[in-house]
Scaffold this motif. Structure first.
Motif, short mmCIF file in Angstrom:
data_model
loop_
_atom_site.label_atom_id
_atom_site.label_comp_id
_atom_site.label_asym_id
_atom_site.label_seq_id
_atom_site.Cartn_x
_atom_site.Cartn_y
_atom_site.Cartn_z
N ASN A 1 -12.76 47.18 39.64
CA ASN A 1 -11.91 47.43 40.80
C ASN A 1 -11.11 46.22 41.27
OD1 ASN A 1 -12.53 50.14 41.08
ND2 ASN A 1 -14.39 49.68 42.21
N TYR A 2 -11.60 45.01 41.00
CA TYR A 2 -10.94 43.83 41.56
C TYR A 2 -10.42 42.82 40.53
CZ TYR A 2 -12.71 45.43 46.00
OH TYR A 2 -12.96 46.18 47.11
N LYS A 3 -10.85 42.92 39.29
CA LYS A 3 -10.45 41.93 38.28
C LYS A 3 -9.70 42.54 37.09
CE LYS A 3 -12.52 38.51 40.36
NZ LYS A 3 -11.77 37.43 40.95
N ARG A 4 -10.15 43.69 36.62
CA ARG A 4 -9.59 44.30 35.41
C ARG A 4 -8.24 44.94 35.71
NH1 ARG A 4 -10.10 49.54 33.24
NH2 ARG A 4 -9.61 49.55 31.02
N LEU A 5 -7.24 44.58 34.93
CA LEU A 5 -5.91 45.17 35.09
C LEU A 5 -5.88 46.52 34.40
CD1 LEU A 5 -3.72 42.02 34.36
CD2 LEU A 5 -4.55 42.87 36.56
N HIS A 6 -5.28 47.51 35.05
CA HIS A 6 -5.21 48.86 34.52
C HIS A 6 -3.75 49.17 34.16
CE1 HIS A 6 -9.29 50.20 35.89
NE2 HIS A 6 -9.13 49.10 36.62
#
Length: 67
Positions: free
Chosen positions: A43-48
């Motif tokens: 939710n806060y680090k991985r780019l989607h």
């Protein structure tokens, strides 16, 4: 509304790292901590890519700002 098929695909995709790493835990607290860390990462680090290469948290902040 999420269709049952889509929900199944999201759930299956979400837990792939846990299935493929064959993680084992000493106790409930250890498993909970690992899962919470993974959720935070998603939710806060991985780019989607579906969110134009932003995190869900960034997208939500952007949506709130423009509302």
């Amino acid at each position: 509304m999420v269709t049952p098929t889509l929900q199944l695909n999201l759930t299956t995709t979400y837990f792939v790292p846990f299935k493929h790493n064959h993680l084992s835990f000493i106790n409930y607290a250890a498993s909970k901590s690992t899962i919470e860390s993974y959720i935070y990462f998603c939710n806060y680090k991985r780019l989607h890519s579906s969110l134009c290469c932003t995190t869900p948290a960034q997208k939500i902040a952007e949506m709130k700002k423009s509302a």
